[in-house]
Enzyme design. Structure first.
Site, PDB file in Angstrom:
ATOM      1  N   VAL A  90      -5.636   0.034   2.756  1.00 48.83           N
ATOM      2  CA  VAL A  90      -5.708  -1.423   2.646  1.00 48.83           C
ATOM      3  C   VAL A  90      -6.830  -1.820   1.684  1.00 48.83           C
ATOM      4  CG1 VAL A  90      -6.280  -3.549   3.887  1.00 48.83           C
ATOM      5  CG2 VAL A  90      -4.680  -1.914   4.894  1.00 48.83           C
TER       6      VAL A  90
ATOM      7  N   GLU B 205       0.830  -1.197   0.000  1.00 54.25           N
ATOM      8  CA  GLU B 205       0.000   0.000   0.000  1.00 54.25           C
ATOM      9  C   GLU B 205       0.874   1.260   0.000  1.00 54.25           C
ATOM     10  OE1 GLU B 205      -1.485   1.671   3.665  1.00 54.25           O
ATOM     11  OE2 GLU B 205      -1.298  -0.313   4.593  1.00 54.25           O
TER      12      GLU B 205
ATOM     13  N   SER C 164     -14.002   0.378   9.659  1.00 53.70           N
ATOM     14  CA  SER C 164     -13.097   0.536   8.526  1.00 53.70           C
ATOM     15  C   SER C 164     -13.603  -0.218   7.295  1.00 53.70           C
ATOM     16  CB  SER C 164     -11.697   0.031   8.887  1.00 53.70           C
ATOM     17  OG  SER C 164     -10.860   0.011   7.747  1.00 53.70           O
ATOM     18  N   ALA C 165     -13.439   0.424   6.132  1.00 48.91           N
ATOM     19  CA  ALA C 165     -13.786  -0.235   4.868  1.00 48.91           C
ATOM     20  C   ALA C 165     -12.883  -1.427   4.588  1.00 48.91           C
ATOM     21  CB  ALA C 165     -13.689   0.766   3.711  1.00 48.91           C
ATOM     22  N   ASP C 166     -11.748  -1.518   5.301  1.00 50.58           N
ATOM     23  CA  ASP C 166     -10.857  -2.673   5.121  1.00 50.58           C
ATOM     24  C   ASP C 166     -11.595  -3.977   5.390  1.00 50.58           C
ATOM     25  OD1 ASP C 166      -9.009  -0.669   4.808  1.00 50.58           O
ATOM     26  OD2 ASP C 166      -7.857  -1.138   6.613  1.00 50.58           O
TER      27      ASP C 166
ATOM     28  N   LYS D 270      -4.561  -2.533  14.821  1.00 48.69           N
ATOM     29  CA  LYS D 270      -3.987  -1.516  15.710  1.00 48.69           C
ATOM     30  C   LYS D 270      -4.720  -1.513  17.041  1.00 48.69           C
ATOM     31  CE  LYS D 270      -2.652   1.470  11.839  1.00 48.69           C
ATOM     32  NZ  LYS D 270      -3.254   0.679  10.753  1.00 48.69           N
TER      33      LYS D 270
END
Length: 752
Positions: free
Chosen positions: A142, A60, A176-178, A195
């Site tokens: 990501v 990334e 998160s869109a991850d 995290k």
């Protein structure tokens, strides 16, 4: 380039010109390939890796622009790419530069992004179309990186950590869109977990809901205790929460990725790699810093996408740089593990990243035929020529073609004797390893992509910078017969060491090579196959090229390692005459057997009038060197000549059924006790082409050889009569096809 004529019924001639496929490469260069549909740009390193099927790691760019300050971000990016290369993969850092999506960045691009920092737009999946349409420069998250990696067919992505469910998400809905990207994009993410500024427990629950398998990589651990399933928390090795599973070896990780794709699950994977113990930050120190940073964010009103960079910066400040050092260390460690996984995936599971559908049997055009007959992967190795065929066919309305521009039809197609043989074998259901060389040019790129389209493996192709791709330019009369041709091909650069290594690695049932390869390569093939006792099939290709094998004849006598060859009448004569000139027939041991052949052939001459007697004698004299000779006779069919160690029970010297016949001539036992066995001649009538046009003779002989080689590699030579019947049918189908190998060739032709 050879062709096999087949008896045909009168028919009108028709051929269509198709050159559009090659035009789309006119604007490409040797350093990059541009896919206009997705606006993907590959740099030279990634382009080379795709062509050579070298493993690739997606990286990334948000970590460069938004994850670290300058210059640590640039130093880390360059070091991570170096680590990926050192561990056998190619680094594909992904970013959007001025509206163009780049897969693989140059050093100057990395430096530009590192200096621009937070001024670069952060691009998740939702932002990609906006950034491209408005010509923006963007750093991919990501989720954004996964989406683009999947477009490019890259299976493994290395990052620091994934996003997750934020604390208090039950009121803020900040997820998160991850996580949703992992639920719909089949890319494996190698990371150090989530995290610790996030809600790890809810993140794991959400991934389960999305159907994403989470595994912790616990290399060199023993047992299956609780520690083995501990999910890492980015800066620290433990989070207090368990992973659903654990993986203990690189091969287990690669196997998981392979079967996730094979099952077509369409969801990603998380392989969590704990930070090395020596680099792990103090958990208590990190936790205190996180709580303080969260309180500060609430007090000053930081929200949304600004929360994560704010927290990371504040935590780094409060830990006096300890968290940044840990961040850099874990990214480098992930790069090591990820590269090793990608390499194992490519080498041990034979997965090609350049076409993700090749992982899935149901999407593979050749493997669609598996229900009819099992496919044997790499049980056949084919070595030889590859070229772009340009076939010009004259218009039947015009008669005077001499020294003038003539009307007609022109067609581009895949060509090369070895390549045609490999394609025919693939369509029969025996997936061969094909070894050859192409140039880094427009014809080479076109060939490579067309081979992938039809499901042929390309990992055996050498890409050469200094040599052009071969081109075969033929002119046919209005009825499809060859008038003349120009072959601009040079395959002397195929590496003999590469060939030897490939044969040793694959241990195929049969190795087939054509007359295009150099004498050095022929030596490597013979020596390697003699050492491993692997039978060899030689396809002569042309009169001049057929002679290359003769210099090796004396070394063949002890083992008969070249077990099969398929010359036409002219190539057979060239082989025979060259051997005679070198004194290879100056022995008495075989002379009596030849006398017996002459008696039998003379006695049956009236029934054999369709064939030249020289074919029998020339073939018989070559049998001590090559014990199975299949002479292709054009529209007269084919003749099998064999040296049998254990002849069948002989009641008659010859058997005739219509035009078909079988003649068996016993070999005499000599005074020294050697000899015995028999010489067998078996004639096959031609396959009649009915109710179909004969549109192209180029490739028919190669289809014959490819089908025969496929059958021999699968069944051995015991049913060779039936295999020759099937091979003739394959040739007949190609005569009716505009392609050099008919798309109608299937395993049914050799289903005994």
């Amino acid at each position: 380039m050879r062709h096999l004529g087949i008896k045909r019924l009168p028919s009108s001639f028709h051929i269509q010109r198709t050159i559009n496929n090659i035009r789309k490469f006119n604007n490409s260069s040797a350093s990059k390939i541009i896919d206009e549909k997705f606006k993907l740009i590959f740099n030279k390193e990634i382009n080379d890796a795709l062509i050579k099927q070298k493993p690739i790691i997606a990286l990334e760019s948000t970590i460069i622009c938004h994850g670290m300050p300058y210059p640590q971000n640039l130093d880390t990016a360059l070091e991570v790419e170096r680590i990926v290369r050192q561990n056998g993969s190619a680094p594909a850092t992904i970013a959007i530069l001025n509206g163009r999506i780049h897969v693989g960045l140059e050093s100057k691009d990395l430096e530009k992004l590192a200096k621009m920092g937070k001024s670069v737009k952060k691009c998740s999946r939702r932002d990609l179309a906006l950034a491209v349409s408005q010509g923006l420069t963007g750093a991919t998250t990501v989720a954004g990186t996964m989406a683009i990696a999947h477009m490019a067919g890259i299976k493994v992505f290395v990052t620091g950590g994934i996003g997750g469910v934020h604390r208090d998400a039950e009121t803020t809905m900040d997820i998160s869109a991850d996580l949703t990207e992992l639920g719909r994009t089949p890319v494996a993410v190698i990371c150090a977990g989530v995290k610790s500024i996030l809600d790890i427990e809810k993140t794991l629950e959400y991934l389960e809901t999305q159907g994403v398998l989470v595994s912790t990589f616990v290399e060199n651990r023993n047992g299956n205790g609780d520690d083995d399933f501990e999910f890492p928390a980015f800066f620290t090795r433990k989070s207090g929460f368990k992973s659903p599973s654990s993986l203990k070896t690189i091969k287990e990780c690669a196997s998981l990725i392979y079967y996730n794709s094979l099952l077509n699950l369409q969801s990603g994977l998380v392989i969590a790699v704990p930070i090395p113990e020596k680099n792990a930050a103090d958990a208590e120190l990190i936790q205190v810093a996180i709580e303080n940073a969260l309180m500060a964010a609430r007090n000053i009103g930081v929200s949304g996408k600004e929360v994560t960079p704010f927290l990371l910066k504040r935590v780094n400040e409060q830990t006096q740089g300890a968290s940044l050092k840990a961040n850099i260390a874990l990214v480098k460690n992930n790069a090591i593990i990820g590269s090793q996984i990608a390499k194992c995936l490519a080498e041990d599971f034979n997965c090609s990243h350049e076409n993700r559908e090749n992982y899935i049997d149901t999407h593979h055009p050749i493997n669609d035929m598996k229900q009819e007959q099992p496919t044997q992967q790499n049980k056949l190795v084919v070595i030889g020529g590859i070229a772009v065929d340009i076939v010009s066919t004259l218009d039947p309305k015009f008669k005077d073609y001499h020294r003038t521009s003539s009307p007609g039809k022109i067609r581009f197609s895949l060509g090369g004797v070895g390549r045609n043989i490999a394609e025919a074998a693939s369509r029969i259901g025996v997936s061969p390893l094909f070894i050859s060389s192409i140039g880094r040019d427009i014809p080479g790129t076109w060939l490579l992509n067309k081979m992938k389209e039809i499901g042929m493996a390309t990992e055996g192709l050498q890409i050469l910078d200094e040599k052009p791709t071969g081109v075969y330019n033929a002119v046919h009369d209005p009825y499809g017969d060859l008038l003349y041709a120009v072959a601009d091909m040079d395959f002397d650069n195929i590496s003999g060491d590469l060939i030897s290594e490939a044969i040793k690695k694959n241990k195929p049932n049969l190795v087939c090579f054509d007359g295009n390869v150099s004498t050095t390569c022929i030596t490597s093939i013979i020596e390697t196959c003699q050492a491993l006792q692997i039978p060899v099939f030689f396809e002569p290709t042309s009169v001049p090229k057929s002679k290359k094998i003769v210099m090796h004849f004396r070394s063949l006598l002890p083992t008969n390692i070249i077990r099969y060859t398929s010359p036409n009448k002219l190539e057979l004569a060239a082989l025979h005459n060259e051997a005679e000139a070198l004194g290879l027939f100056d022995y008495e041991a075989y002379s009596q057997d030849l006398t017996d052949v002459e008696k039998v052939i003379g006695k049956s001459n009236e029934k054999l009038s369709l064939l030249n007697e020289e074919i029998f004698f020339q073939s018989a004299r070559l049998l001590p060197y090559i014990p199975n000779i299949i002479v292709t006779l054009g529209n007269q069919g084919a003749l099998l000549v064999q040296s049998l160690a254990d002849p069948p029970l002989i009641r008659d010297e010859s058997k005739f059924r219509g035009n078909n016949f079988e003649i068996i001539v016993p070999k005499r036992v000599r005074e020294d006790g050697r000899g015995g066995g028999a010489i067998r001649f078996r004639y096959f009538e031609p396959t009649v082409v009915e109710n179909e046009e004969v549109v192209n003779v180029t490739g028919a002989g190669d289809s014959f050889a490819g089908a025969l080689a496929a059958g021999l590699s699968y069944y051995g030579d015991k049913p060779i009569d039936d295999l020759i019947d099937g091979a003739q049918k394959a040739a007949a189908l190609t005569l009716q096809s505009h392609e050099t190998v008919s798309e109608k060739i299937t395993p049914k032709l050799l289903a005994l």
